[in-house]
Design a protein around this motif. Sequence first.
Motif, PDB file in Angstrom:
ATOM      1  N   ASP A 130       0.826  -1.205   0.000  1.00  0.00           N
ATOM      2  CA  ASP A 130       0.000   0.000   0.000  1.00  0.00           C
ATOM      3  C   ASP A 130       0.861   1.256   0.000  1.00  0.00           C
ATOM      4  N   ALA A 131       1.970   1.239   0.728  1.00  0.00           N
ATOM      5  CA  ALA A 131       2.880   2.385   0.688  1.00  0.00           C
ATOM      6  C   ALA A 131       3.495   2.536  -0.697  1.00  0.00           C
ATOM      7  N   ARG A 132       3.849   1.423  -1.324  1.00  0.00           N
ATOM      8  CA  ARG A 132       4.503   1.497  -2.635  1.00  0.00           C
ATOM      9  C   ARG A 132       3.576   2.089  -3.690  1.00  0.00           C
ATOM     10  N   THR A 133       2.295   1.723  -3.660  1.00  0.00           N
ATOM     11  CA  THR A 133       1.395   2.255  -4.674  1.00  0.00           C
ATOM     12  C   THR A 133       1.170   3.749  -4.484  1.00  0.00           C
ATOM     13  N   VAL A 134       1.094   4.216  -3.229  1.00  0.00           N
ATOM     14  CA  VAL A 134       0.930   5.651  -3.001  1.00  0.00           C
ATOM     15  C   VAL A 134       2.201   6.401  -3.400  1.00  0.00           C
ATOM     16  N   LEU A 135       3.369   5.865  -3.075  1.00  0.00           N
ATOM     17  CA  LEU A 135       4.623   6.510  -3.440  1.00  0.00           C
ATOM     18  C   LEU A 135       4.741   6.686  -4.952  1.00  0.00           C
ATOM     19  N   SER A 136       4.236   5.721  -5.707  1.00  0.00           N
ATOM     20  CA  SER A 136       4.312   5.836  -7.169  1.00  0.00           C
ATOM     21  C   SER A 136       3.500   7.006  -7.700  1.00  0.00           C
ATOM     22  N   CYS A 137       2.505   7.449  -6.932  1.00  0.00           N
ATOM     23  CA  CYS A 137       1.644   8.545  -7.373  1.00  0.00           C
ATOM     24  C   CYS A 137       2.244   9.922  -7.096  1.00  0.00           C
ATOM     25  N   LEU A 138       3.392   9.976  -6.394  1.00  0.00           N
ATOM     26  CA  LEU A 138       4.102  11.244  -6.253  1.00  0.00           C
ATOM     27  C   LEU A 138       4.555  11.724  -7.627  1.00  0.00           C
ATOM     28  N   PRO A 139       4.533  13.037  -7.887  1.00  0.00           N
ATOM     29  CA  PRO A 139       5.136  13.538  -9.125  1.00  0.00           C
ATOM     30  C   PRO A 139       6.611  13.151  -9.181  1.00  0.00           C
ATOM     31  N   ASP A 140       7.124  12.858 -10.377  1.00  0.00           N
ATOM     32  CA  ASP A 140       8.495  12.376 -10.537  1.00  0.00           C
ATOM     33  C   ASP A 140       9.470  13.545 -10.420  1.00  0.00           C
TER      34      ASP A 140
END
Length: 463
Positions: free
Chosen positions: A230-240
Amino acid sequence: MTATNLVLPSGTSGPPILSRLALSAAAVEGGVMSNRELFAWLAERQREQQQHVERVPFAALRGWRFDQRTGDLRHDSGRFFSVRGLAVQSDFGPVRSWAQPIILQPEIGILGIALRDFDGVPHLLMQAKSEPGNVNGVQLSPTVQATKSNYTRVHGGSAVPYLDLFRRPRPGKVVADVLQSEQGAWFLHKRNRNMIVEVGPEAVAGEDFAWLTLGQVNLLLRHDNLVNMDARTVLSCLPDWRTVDGDLGGDAGWSLYPDREIRTWITRRRAEHEVTVTPTPLAQTRGWLRTQHAVTHCNGLYFDVVAVDVSSRGREVPAWSQPLLEQRGTGVAALFVKRIDGIPHALLRARAEPGFLDVVELGPTVQCVPENYEHLPEEDRPPYLSEALARRAGARYDVVLSEEGGRFRHSQSHYMIIETEREFPAVSDEFRWLTARQLDEMLRYSHHLNVQARTLVAALRTL
């Protein structure tokens, strides 16, 4: 897209969000908490949140039962989730017709990470959370990780901390807010609201929470089973943030396939694939057997549905029992990457899975459990699987990561990022090379990258 194209959420000051995230990613030694303090805190949380998880027969489940008419496994409240059967007809993959159990959880949960500046450097509020299906107890989780049944307290437990930061965020403070899917092979139409929200001094870390820089979280992503799904999927949604320093190489706007062609390709794959799913009674699911201890495939493949009894010192409810899905074998999720005219590209596959709302989402180059294909001839095994296994020793990223421990028991995959030579081809129309910028753009919208691909996007940003 460059940092100058972006503005801060209204009501904030300082440099744009990408520049601020770049500062946070560079702060690998931490700010509020040093790395030594971080690992000591994780060890302490592991001791304080000890769980006792025991496999039990289905008859010992409290609050769960098999429906006498259908055989579906349900909670007495009618909430949380259920396990039922699904009949599938598909034109994707070597097997075109099958039946399986699947998790039905129509609620939309909240997965949220709070973002707060300390001395001008953004920090993420991460939670140390023990889940019954985790192989190692505590893993790093989002600030909030809750289904609707959890946060409406159907289980009678305590309130979910920090929930109001995400249910009622202040105007202009939302960095990301998008519905994303979970495993399409195990969930039917499951989605969660992935959120990142900026907060102020009113958000204080409790004992199970810590303010970490993005650099520290990226460091933990290089460790087996430390950052949960769950943390990994939210982290992926951060702008690059890597576009700030030119880490993406050359002209970050260039790509092998223009954006319009990629959108057309995805739409065409969705329109042309035929996947028909029909809910069926679990008791009548072809090829699956129910024993006292498991719902299992007749050939011992794929996964089992099992029952566990849990006692915990660190959860909203101190004791409960529940079903979990237990994967047979360890998965492989591999992303092949290469530079094309100096620009990094990743090879994504348009995957059709029975639980997807939109038929197709983009997954990694390879996504499978190899043991499930050993009985098939080589030509029917997943493309690039042999190459991924052969090149694993030279992978740029190779970490064992758990799937969601609240629904899956000890289910893990080898997540790999493998750099290839320039001439490495895409073997069929199911595959396309996409840039990091294109992946970043797709993550702004629902149902484009699956949960395994989102984990690998988060991992790719740590390299």
